[in-house]
Write a protein that holds these residues in place. Structure first.
Motif, PDB file in Angstrom:
ATOM      1  N   TRP A  41     -42.764  19.648 -59.600  1.00  0.00           N
ATOM      2  CA  TRP A  41     -41.923  20.803 -59.309  1.00  0.00           C
ATOM      3  C   TRP A  41     -41.955  21.088 -57.814  1.00  0.00           C
ATOM      4  O   TRP A  41     -42.943  20.780 -57.150  1.00  0.00           O
ATOM      5  N   VAL A  42     -40.879  21.688 -57.323  1.00  0.00           N
ATOM      6  CA  VAL A  42     -40.823  22.176 -55.950  1.00  0.00           C
ATOM      7  C   VAL A  42     -40.520  23.669 -56.033  1.00  0.00           C
ATOM      8  O   VAL A  42     -39.570  24.082 -56.709  1.00  0.00           O
ATOM      9  N   ALA A  43     -41.337  24.483 -55.360  1.00  0.00           N
ATOM     10  CA  ALA A  43     -41.123  25.929 -55.300  1.00  0.00           C
ATOM     11  C   ALA A  43     -40.646  26.280 -53.895  1.00  0.00           C
ATOM     12  O   ALA A  43     -41.349  26.030 -52.911  1.00  0.00           O
ATOM     13  N   VAL A  44     -39.438  26.824 -53.819  1.00  0.00           N
ATOM     14  CA  VAL A  44     -38.810  27.121 -52.535  1.00  0.00           C
ATOM     15  C   VAL A  44     -38.534  28.620 -52.442  1.00  0.00           C
ATOM     16  O   VAL A  44     -37.882  29.179 -53.325  1.00  0.00           O
ATOM     17  N   PRO A  45     -38.997  29.275 -51.382  1.00  0.00           N
ATOM     18  CA  PRO A  45     -38.667  30.689 -51.202  1.00  0.00           C
ATOM     19  C   PRO A  45     -37.150  30.895 -51.124  1.00  0.00           C
ATOM     20  O   PRO A  45     -36.441  30.124 -50.479  1.00  0.00           O
ATOM     21  N   ALA A  46     -36.682  31.923 -51.792  1.00  0.00           N
ATOM     22  CA  ALA A  46     -35.239  32.192 -51.854  1.00  0.00           C
ATOM     23  C   ALA A  46     -34.624  32.322 -50.467  1.00  0.00           C
ATOM     24  O   ALA A  46     -33.467  31.930 -50.264  1.00  0.00           O
ATOM     25  N   GLU A  47     -35.389  32.831 -49.498  1.00  0.00           N
ATOM     26  CA  GLU A  47     -34.820  33.017 -48.161  1.00  0.00           C
ATOM     27  C   GLU A  47     -34.515  31.711 -47.445  1.00  0.00           C
ATOM     28  O   GLU A  47     -33.826  31.706 -46.428  1.00  0.00           O
ATOM     29  N   ARG A  48     -34.998  30.591 -47.979  1.00  0.00           N
ATOM     30  CA  ARG A  48     -34.679  29.286 -47.385  1.00  0.00           C
ATOM     31  C   ARG A  48     -33.259  28.836 -47.736  1.00  0.00           C
ATOM     32  O   ARG A  48     -32.748  27.882 -47.157  1.00  0.00           O
ATOM     33  N   PHE A  49     -32.648  29.500 -48.707  1.00  0.00           N
ATOM     34  CA  PHE A  49     -31.284  29.159 -49.111  1.00  0.00           C
ATOM     35  C   PHE A  49     -30.307  30.092 -48.412  1.00  0.00           C
ATOM     36  O   PHE A  49     -30.520  31.296 -48.371  1.00  0.00           O
ATOM     37  N   GLY A  50     -29.225  29.531 -47.894  1.00  0.00           N
ATOM     38  CA  GLY A  50     -28.200  30.324 -47.241  1.00  0.00           C
ATOM     39  C   GLY A  50     -27.392  31.121 -48.246  1.00  0.00           C
ATOM     40  O   GLY A  50     -27.480  30.908 -49.456  1.00  0.00           O
ATOM     41  N   ALA A  51     -26.576  32.021 -47.728  1.00  0.00           N
ATOM     42  CA  ALA A  51     -25.743  32.867 -48.586  1.00  0.00           C
ATOM     43  C   ALA A  51     -24.818  32.043 -49.468  1.00  0.00           C
ATOM     44  O   ALA A  51     -24.532  32.429 -50.606  1.00  0.00           O
ATOM     45  N   ASP A  52     -24.359  30.884 -48.981  1.00  0.00           N
ATOM     46  CA  ASP A  52     -23.456  30.046 -49.785  1.00  0.00           C
ATOM     47  C   ASP A  52     -24.109  29.564 -51.069  1.00  0.00           C
ATOM     48  O   ASP A  52     -23.430  29.351 -52.071  1.00  0.00           O
ATOM     49  N   PHE A  53     -25.414  29.382 -51.054  1.00  0.00           N
ATOM     50  CA  PHE A  53     -26.116  28.957 -52.271  1.00  0.00           C
ATOM     51  C   PHE A  53     -25.898  29.967 -53.388  1.00  0.00           C
ATOM     52  O   PHE A  53     -25.746  29.591 -54.553  1.00  0.00           O
ATOM     53  N   PHE A  54     -25.874  31.245 -53.040  1.00  0.00           N
ATOM     54  CA  PHE A  54     -25.766  32.305 -54.033  1.00  0.00           C
ATOM     55  C   PHE A  54     -24.319  32.682 -54.352  1.00  0.00           C
ATOM     56  O   PHE A  54     -24.082  33.545 -55.192  1.00  0.00           O
ATOM     57  N   ARG A  55     -23.361  32.045 -53.703  1.00  0.00           N
ATOM     58  CA  ARG A  55     -21.939  32.205 -54.033  1.00  0.00           C
ATOM     59  C   ARG A  55     -21.535  30.937 -54.775  1.00  0.00           C
ATOM     60  O   ARG A  55     -21.269  29.895 -54.164  1.00  0.00           O
ATOM     61  N   LEU A  56     -21.490  31.026 -56.090  1.00  0.00           N
ATOM     62  CA  LEU A  56     -21.307  29.830 -56.923  1.00  0.00           C
ATOM     63  C   LEU A  56     -20.017  29.089 -56.629  1.00  0.00           C
ATOM     64  O   LEU A  56     -19.972  27.863 -56.764  1.00  0.00           O
ATOM     65  N   ARG A  57     -19.001  29.793 -56.193  1.00  0.00           N
ATOM     66  CA  ARG A  57     -17.718  29.110 -55.938  1.00  0.00           C
ATOM     67  C   ARG A  57     -17.827  28.074 -54.818  1.00  0.00           C
ATOM     68  O   ARG A  57     -17.000  27.179 -54.716  1.00  0.00           O
ATOM     69  N   THR A  58     -18.840  28.170 -53.968  1.00  0.00           N
ATOM     70  CA  THR A  58     -19.022  27.187 -52.899  1.00  0.00           C
ATOM     71  C   THR A  58     -19.568  25.859 -53.420  1.00  0.00           C
ATOM     72  O   THR A  58     -19.520  24.857 -52.722  1.00  0.00           O
ATOM     73  N   ARG A  59     -20.149  25.883 -54.606  1.00  0.00           N
ATOM     74  CA  ARG A  59     -20.749  24.714 -55.270  1.00  0.00           C
ATOM     75  C   ARG A  59     -22.034  24.221 -54.594  1.00  0.00           C
ATOM     76  O   ARG A  59     -22.560  23.174 -54.957  1.00  0.00           O
ATOM     77  N   VAL A  60     -22.528  24.941 -53.614  1.00  0.00           N
ATOM     78  CA  VAL A  60     -23.759  24.528 -52.933  1.00  0.00           C
ATOM     79  C   VAL A  60     -24.923  24.520 -53.916  1.00  0.00           C
ATOM     80  O   VAL A  60     -25.678  23.548 -53.998  1.00  0.00           O
ATOM     81  N   ALA A  61     -25.077  25.595 -54.690  1.00  0.00           N
ATOM     82  CA  ALA A  61     -26.176  25.661 -55.660  1.00  0.00           C
ATOM     83  C   ALA A  61     -26.059  24.525 -56.672  1.00  0.00           C
ATOM     84  O   ALA A  61     -27.050  23.844 -56.965  1.00  0.00           O
ATOM     85  N   GLY A  62     -24.879  24.307 -57.186  1.00  0.00           N
ATOM     86  CA  GLY A  62     -24.687  23.245 -58.170  1.00  0.00           C
ATOM     87  C   GLY A  62     -25.023  21.873 -57.618  1.00  0.00           C
ATOM     88  O   GLY A  62     -25.675  21.061 -58.285  1.00  0.00           O
TER      89      GLY A  62
END
Length: 119
Positions: A41-62
């Motif tokens: 497993w890899v545990a990554v602090p949420a702040e390491r992800f940019g705002a686009d990660f949390f906007r699903l329409r960008t597909r970055v998270a996917g």
């Protein structure tokens, strides 16, 4: 990055102050580091992800999560993401679905990650 066993599971713990995880390439780098060190497993602090990660329409998270799935590496996003969830019903549903599975979890801290890994 530290490799620690949490409930017997090797987890690569990423620091909050590292480079942002913004694209598939960043995910592949993490997966490679984790695999080399023997993590499952890899545990990554949420702040390491940019705002686009949390906007699903960008597909970055996917795209990022798909890389972890392809390589059989668990991903835990650790931290408070409530402001993102409050802004998006789609993200709230996505987080709920991820947390039901065994591959990607959104957790508030490593203690919660430990509970999930132990269960």
């Amino acid at each position: 990055m530290n490799l620690e066993k949490i409930n017997g599971v090797p987890v690569l713990l990423c620091p909050a102050d590292g480079d942002p995880i913004a694209a598939e390439r960043d995910a592949l780098d993490l997966i490679g580091d984790a695999g080399y060190q023997g993590a499952r497993w890899v545990a990554v602090p949420a702040e390491r992800f940019g705002a686009d990660f949390f906007r699903l329409r960008t597909r970055v998270a996917g795209d990022i999560i798909q890389k972890f799935v392809q390589y059989g590496m668990g991903l835990a996003i650790v931290g408070d993401i409530s402001q993102h969830i409050e802004a998006s019903d789609a993200l709230r549903d996505f987080v709920r679905e991820c947390n039901r599975g065994r591959q990607t979890w959104f957790v508030t801290d490593t203690a919660e990650l430990g509970e999930k890994l132990g269960g």
